[in-house]
Design a protein around this motif. Structure first.
Motif, PDB file in Angstrom:
ATOM      1  N   PRO A  77       0.806  -1.231   0.000  1.00 21.13           N
ATOM      2  CA  PRO A  77       0.000   0.000   0.000  1.00 21.13           C
ATOM      3  C   PRO A  77       0.834   1.273   0.000  1.00 21.13           C
ATOM      4  CG  PRO A  77      -0.175  -1.165   2.106  1.00 21.13           C
ATOM      5  CD  PRO A  77       0.517  -2.070   1.175  1.00 21.13           C
ATOM      6  N   LEU A  78       1.985   1.249   0.710  1.00 13.32           N
ATOM      7  CA  LEU A  78       2.825   2.445   0.709  1.00 13.32           C
ATOM      8  C   LEU A  78       3.419   2.687  -0.673  1.00 13.32           C
ATOM      9  CD1 LEU A  78       4.188   4.773   2.153  1.00 13.32           C
ATOM     10  CD2 LEU A  78       5.992   3.208   2.894  1.00 13.32           C
ATOM     11  N   GLY A  79       3.848   1.633  -1.340  1.00 11.71           N
ATOM     12  CA  GLY A  79       4.381   1.788  -2.686  1.00 11.71           C
ATOM     13  C   GLY A  79       3.340   2.283  -3.665  1.00 11.71           C
ATOM     14  N   VAL A  80       2.113   1.775  -3.557  1.00 15.70           N
ATOM     15  CA  VAL A  80       1.031   2.248  -4.424  1.00 15.70           C
ATOM     16  C   VAL A  80       0.756   3.728  -4.168  1.00 15.70           C
ATOM     17  CG1 VAL A  80      -1.439   2.033  -4.925  1.00 15.70           C
ATOM     18  CG2 VAL A  80      -0.028  -0.026  -4.684  1.00 15.70           C
ATOM     19  N   ALA A  81       0.720   4.117  -2.903  1.00 15.34           N
ATOM     20  CA  ALA A  81       0.479   5.522  -2.570  1.00 15.34           C
ATOM     21  C   ALA A  81       1.594   6.422  -3.101  1.00 15.34           C
ATOM     22  CB  ALA A  81       0.350   5.683  -1.051  1.00 15.34           C
ATOM     23  N   MET A  82       2.838   5.969  -2.987  1.00 18.08           N
ATOM     24  CA  MET A  82       3.959   6.767  -3.497  1.00 18.08           C
ATOM     25  C   MET A  82       3.913   6.880  -5.013  1.00 18.08           C
ATOM     26  SD  MET A  82       7.082   5.387  -1.075  1.00 18.08           S
ATOM     27  CE  MET A  82       8.336   6.130  -2.127  1.00 18.08           C
ATOM     28  N   GLY A  83       3.546   5.796  -5.687  1.00 25.61           N
ATOM     29  CA  GLY A  83       3.473   5.842  -7.138  1.00 25.61           C
ATOM     30  C   GLY A  83       2.320   6.677  -7.653  1.00 25.61           C
ATOM     31  N   ALA A  84       1.220   6.698  -6.892  1.00 26.98           N
ATOM     32  CA  ALA A  84       0.024   7.415  -7.344  1.00 26.98           C
ATOM     33  C   ALA A  84       0.075   8.902  -7.013  1.00 26.98           C
ATOM     34  CB  ALA A  84      -1.216   6.783  -6.728  1.00 26.98           C
ATOM     35  N   TYR A  85       0.616   9.252  -5.860  1.00 28.65           N
ATOM     36  CA  TYR A  85       0.576  10.640  -5.388  1.00 28.65           C
ATOM     37  C   TYR A  85       2.006  11.158  -5.219  1.00 28.65           C
ATOM     38  CZ  TYR A  85      -4.276   9.466  -4.381  1.00 28.65           C
ATOM     39  OH  TYR A  85      -5.581   9.063  -4.487  1.00 28.65           O
ATOM     40  N   LYS A  86       2.376  12.133  -6.022  1.00 24.85           N
ATOM     41  CA  LYS A  86       3.746  12.633  -6.023  1.00 24.85           C
ATOM     42  C   LYS A  86       4.167  13.307  -4.713  1.00 24.85           C
ATOM     43  CE  LYS A  86       4.440  10.999 -10.016  1.00 24.85           C
ATOM     44  NZ  LYS A  86       5.246   9.767 -10.130  1.00 24.85           N
ATOM     45  N   PRO A  87       3.279  14.002  -3.982  1.00 25.08           N
ATOM     46  CA  PRO A  87       3.711  14.534  -2.686  1.00 25.08           C
ATOM     47  C   PRO A  87       4.115  13.436  -1.697  1.00 25.08           C
ATOM     48  CG  PRO A  87       1.749  15.687  -3.441  1.00 25.08           C
ATOM     49  CD  PRO A  87       1.942  14.526  -4.367  1.00 25.08           C
ATOM     50  N   ILE A  88       3.376  12.332  -1.691  1.00 22.97           N
ATOM     51  CA  ILE A  88       3.742  11.212  -0.816  1.00 22.97           C
ATOM     52  C   ILE A  88       5.089  10.637  -1.255  1.00 22.97           C
ATOM     53  CG2 ILE A  88       3.088   8.896  -0.054  1.00 22.97           C
ATOM     54  CD1 ILE A  88       0.187   9.705  -0.321  1.00 22.97           C
ATOM     55  N   GLU A  89       5.288  10.532  -2.562  1.00 22.97           N
ATOM     56  CA  GLU A  89       6.573  10.040  -3.066  1.00 22.97           C
ATOM     57  C   GLU A  89       7.707  10.971  -2.653  1.00 22.97           C
ATOM     58  OE1 GLU A  89       7.989   8.376  -7.345  1.00 22.97           O
ATOM     59  OE2 GLU A  89       7.384  10.481  -7.295  1.00 22.97           O
ATOM     60  N   ALA A  90       7.480  12.291  -2.771  1.00 21.99           N
ATOM     61  CA  ALA A  90       8.520  13.253  -2.410  1.00 21.99           C
ATOM     62  C   ALA A  90       8.858  13.174  -0.923  1.00 21.99           C
ATOM     63  CB  ALA A  90       8.074  14.662  -2.782  1.00 21.99           C
ATOM     64  N   PHE A  91       7.889  12.819  -0.099  1.00 19.52           N
ATOM     65  CA  PHE A  91       8.105  12.738   1.350  1.00 19.52           C
ATOM     66  C   PHE A  91       8.890  11.488   1.724  1.00 19.52           C
ATOM     67  CE2 PHE A  91       6.659  11.468   5.615  1.00 19.52           C
ATOM     68  CZ  PHE A  91       7.034  12.591   6.333  1.00 19.52           C
ATOM     69  N   PHE A  92       8.541  10.343   1.131  1.00 17.35           N
ATOM     70  CA  PHE A  92       9.130   9.078   1.561  1.00 17.35           C
ATOM     71  C   PHE A  92      10.363   8.656   0.755  1.00 17.35           C
ATOM     72  CE2 PHE A  92       4.869   8.348   3.400  1.00 17.35           C
ATOM     73  CZ  PHE A  92       5.235   7.879   4.652  1.00 17.35           C
ATOM     74  N   GLU A  93      10.428   9.032  -0.523  1.00 14.72           N
ATOM     75  CA  GLU A  93      11.456   8.448  -1.387  1.00 14.72           C
ATOM     76  C   GLU A  93      12.889   8.716  -0.929  1.00 14.72           C
ATOM     77  OE1 GLU A  93      12.577   7.947  -6.097  1.00 14.72           O
ATOM     78  OE2 GLU A  93      11.479   9.735  -5.446  1.00 14.72           O
ATOM     79  N   PRO A  94      13.248   9.923  -0.463  1.00 15.79           N
ATOM     80  CA  PRO A  94      14.647  10.111  -0.040  1.00 15.79           C
ATOM     81  C   PRO A  94      15.064   9.134   1.059  1.00 15.79           C
ATOM     82  CG  PRO A  94      13.570  12.230  -0.307  1.00 15.79           C
ATOM     83  CD  PRO A  94      12.501  11.199  -0.423  1.00 15.79           C
TER      84      PRO A  94
END
Length: 257
Positions: A84-101
């Motif tokens: 679910p976290l990966g899906v959320a990061m892939g779907a929503y760019k703000p979530i990706e920007a928060f978690f990806e680093p």
């Protein structure tokens, strides 16, 4: 042979089996022919005899059960959180920007480096071993799933918006189905990595498991038992890999279209 030209299922099976035949033939020639000392590399027959002794007399089946439980337990826990976290990061760019680093940073940290801390925090029981597998699998899964979901074809998304879908509908009806086959393939690949982590986890403070047996055999220079343990891991991994592939083909038939 031509580039990217597929082969028939029968030919694929025959080629795969022939490699194993060639591998064992070279191994037998090297050991029975005296080219390699049996102290350093046991021959195939001695390995099979020792494996039978381990299974029939020394409770190696119990060790296999413990190791499989640890791999499945740690991997399932990682997948439950990572998907679910990966899906959320892939779907929503703000979530990706928060978690990806942080995820990108953490995935380069070897899971084995956490073992001293995990022993300090969780002891040497099952929690420590499950945690090693979780750490080794989780960060890889999150990033790979996020990339897969984020690579969904934009024309499918635009078509869904044109047909009146809302944001949640895009995620549920477009992004998840489009990415599901590749997400399942990612799970299959990372499950293979989980097997490498469990052996490392079992090298310290384990009283059962394949890694524990390999460590004990190392002290006795019993290369026949060590090789049997390694081959056992490979066989279990191959069976699980084939089962994963079959399940993926059954669940996601549209992926082949």
């Amino acid at each position: 042979m031509k580039p990217l030209r597929d082969v028939s299922p029968g030919a694929r099976t025959a080629l795969g089996v022939s490699f194993f035949v060639l591998f064992f033939a070279v191994w037998a020639a090297a050991t029975f022919g005296g080219y390699v000392s049996k102290t350093f590399l046991a021959d195939p027959l001695t390995m099979l005899k020792s494996g039978w002794t381990l299974l029939a007399e020394q409770g190696f089946a119990t060790d296999i059960g413990y190791t499989v439980w640890r791999v499945v337990g740690g991997f399932v826990l990682a997948a439950i959180v990572a998907v679910p976290l990966g899906v959320a990061m892939g779907a929503y760019k703000p979530i990706e920007a928060f978690f990806e680093p942080f995820v990108s940073f953490a995935r380069y940290l070897p899971a084995s480096a956490f073992i001293p801390l995990l022993i300090l925090w969780a002891g040497i029981g099952e929690a420590q071993k499950l945690a090693v597998i979780f750490i080794g699998s989780f960060f890889q899964l999150v990033l790979m799933i996020a990339v897969t979901v984020g690579a969904t074809r934009r024309d499918l998304v635009e078509a869904a918006y044109t047909l009146g879908a809302n944001d949640w509908g895009i995620v549920r009806r477009v992004l998840i189905p489009a990415a599901a086959p590749q997400v399942a393939e990612t799970l299959r690949l990372v499950l293979g990595w989980a097997w490498t982590y469990v052996i490392v986890a079992e090298l310290i403070g384990a009283s059962h498991g394949i890694g524990h047996m390999i460590t004990d055999s190392q002290a006795l220079l019993a290369t026949d038992q060590i090789i049997f343990g390694i081959i056992t891991i490979g066989v279990i991994g191959l069976v699980s890999d084939l089962a994963f592939k079959r399940a993926n083909r059954a669940l996601f038939r549209w992926a082949s279209l």
